[in-house]
Write a protein that holds these residues in place. Structure first.
Motif, PDB file in Angstrom:
ATOM      1  N   MET A   1      36.327  38.265  30.553  1.00 47.44           N
ATOM      2  CA  MET A   1      36.706  37.428  31.686  1.00 47.44           C
ATOM      3  C   MET A   1      36.209  38.097  32.968  1.00 47.44           C
ATOM      4  O   MET A   1      36.528  39.253  33.244  1.00 47.44           O
TER       5      MET A   1
ATOM      6  N   PHE B   1      36.022  37.690  37.103  1.00 48.50           N
ATOM      7  CA  PHE B   1      36.506  37.016  38.303  1.00 48.50           C
ATOM      8  C   PHE B   1      35.432  37.097  39.381  1.00 48.50           C
ATOM      9  O   PHE B   1      35.006  38.191  39.756  1.00 48.50           O
TER      10      PHE B   1
ATOM     11  N   ASN C   1      35.567  29.974  39.934  1.00 49.72           N
ATOM     12  CA  ASN C   1      36.100  31.260  40.377  1.00 49.72           C
ATOM     13  C   ASN C   1      36.183  32.299  39.258  1.00 49.72           C
ATOM     14  O   ASN C   1      36.478  33.459  39.508  1.00 49.72           O
ATOM     15  N   ARG C   2      35.926  31.869  38.013  1.00 49.71           N
ATOM     16  CA  ARG C   2      35.935  32.791  36.873  1.00 49.71           C
ATOM     17  C   ARG C   2      34.887  32.356  35.862  1.00 49.71           C
ATOM     18  O   ARG C   2      34.566  31.183  35.749  1.00 49.71           O
TER      19      ARG C   2
ATOM     20  N   ALA D   1      34.332  32.962  31.741  1.00 50.67           N
ATOM     21  CA  ALA D   1      34.937  33.480  30.512  1.00 50.67           C
ATOM     22  C   ALA D   1      33.959  33.338  29.354  1.00 50.67           C
ATOM     23  O   ALA D   1      33.110  32.445  29.340  1.00 50.67           O
TER      24      ALA D   1
ATOM     25  N   ARG E   1      29.684  40.997  39.450  1.00 49.87           N
ATOM     26  CA  ARG E   1      31.080  41.159  39.054  1.00 49.87           C
ATOM     27  C   ARG E   1      31.139  41.499  37.567  1.00 49.87           C
ATOM     28  O   ARG E   1      30.267  41.100  36.791  1.00 49.87           O
TER      29      ARG E   1
ATOM     30  N   ASP F   1      33.548  42.324  33.790  1.00 47.44           N
ATOM     31  CA  ASP F   1      34.737  41.969  33.022  1.00 47.44           C
ATOM     32  C   ASP F   1      35.933  42.757  33.551  1.00 47.44           C
ATOM     33  O   ASP F   1      35.817  43.957  33.847  1.00 47.44           O
TER      34      ASP F   1
END
Length: 238
Positions: free
Chosen positions: A234, A236, A212-213, A215, A141, A143
């Motif tokens: 960030m 996700f 779930n994220r 940062a 995943r 940013d």
């Protein structure tokens, strides 16, 4: 196909790709800053492993090797590995580096205790990173705003993730700190270590099930208990 190419950066950094994969990945690499940062990070880590294991050979080793060449039978040509085995070869290269250090010890090359510990720690870190990258459920995943800022490769199966960043350098009074976000709030996963002013070492983190994220914030060195600044990146996880 693009997702498959992103997963080849580790094998590419260790020269473990067959010709057809190599050509496709190098074409992709030209236009992918995230993969460029990831390859640079893996090469830096591999170089550190090699430097940690490097030692001055004992007298007479060169002559012994040259004399042995004439008695060693040359291996038959072997075909390039399939896509399925390319990642396994990358992980095997890590183990081979450790084996080389053991052979060096058997030949009488002495290693300082601190250097052995540093090598073992670096080898273990890279091995765990490769385990996550090669996991059957590994998901990459990026940013949400800029794909070149941060990438997270997560494996729920192993409960770990690798965080890779392409963030600008900070002044010495600040550091980039990684946070795992979920229903229970923000938990620090550690700070990023600079390899060069523009390159950050891959960070291996434990991944709680409710995360779930991920940062990344710029915090006062050596880090904060909770985030004090807006996220510089960030990701996700979904």
């Amino acid at each position: 196909m693009t997702g498959h190419l992103h997963a080849l950066s580790g094998a590419y950094a260790l020269d473990a790709l067959p010709p057809e994969e190599l050509a496709r990945f190098e074409e992709h690499l030209v236009g992918c800053p995230a993969c460029q940062a990831e390859v640079a990070g893996f090469r830096t880590t591999a170089a550190r492993l090699a430097a940690a294991a490097a030692r001055t050979p004992p007298p007479g080793m060169k002559g012994l090797v040259l004399r042995s060449v004439a008695r060693v039978r040359q291996s038959a040509p072997r075909s390039w590995p399939s896509r399925r085995t390319a990642r396994r070869m990358a992980r095997a290269a890590v183990l081979a580096t450790a084996a080389a250090a053991m052979v060096a010890a058997g030949l009488g090359i002495q290693t300082a205790g601190q250097q052995r510990d540093e090598f073992a720690a670096a080898q273990q870190h890279l091995s765990e990173v490769n385990t996550v990258l090669g996991a059957p459920d590994a998901a990459t995943r990026y940013d949400a705003g800029h794909t070149d800022r941060a990438r997270v490769v997560a494996s729920r199966l192993h409960g770990k993730a690798v965080v890779l960043a392409g963030l600008p350098p900070l002044d010495p009074a600040r550091t980039y700190q990684v946070w795992l976000l979920g229903p229970s709030g923000a938990r620090s996963a550690g700070v990023l270590t600079a390899e060069t002013p523009h390159q950050w070492q891959p960070l291996l983190v434990a991944l709680p099930p409710d995360t779930n994220r991920v940062a990344i914030t710029a915090e006062p060195a050596p880090g904060s208990v909770q985030p004090t600044n807006p996220a510089a990146a960030m990701v996700f996880l979904g």
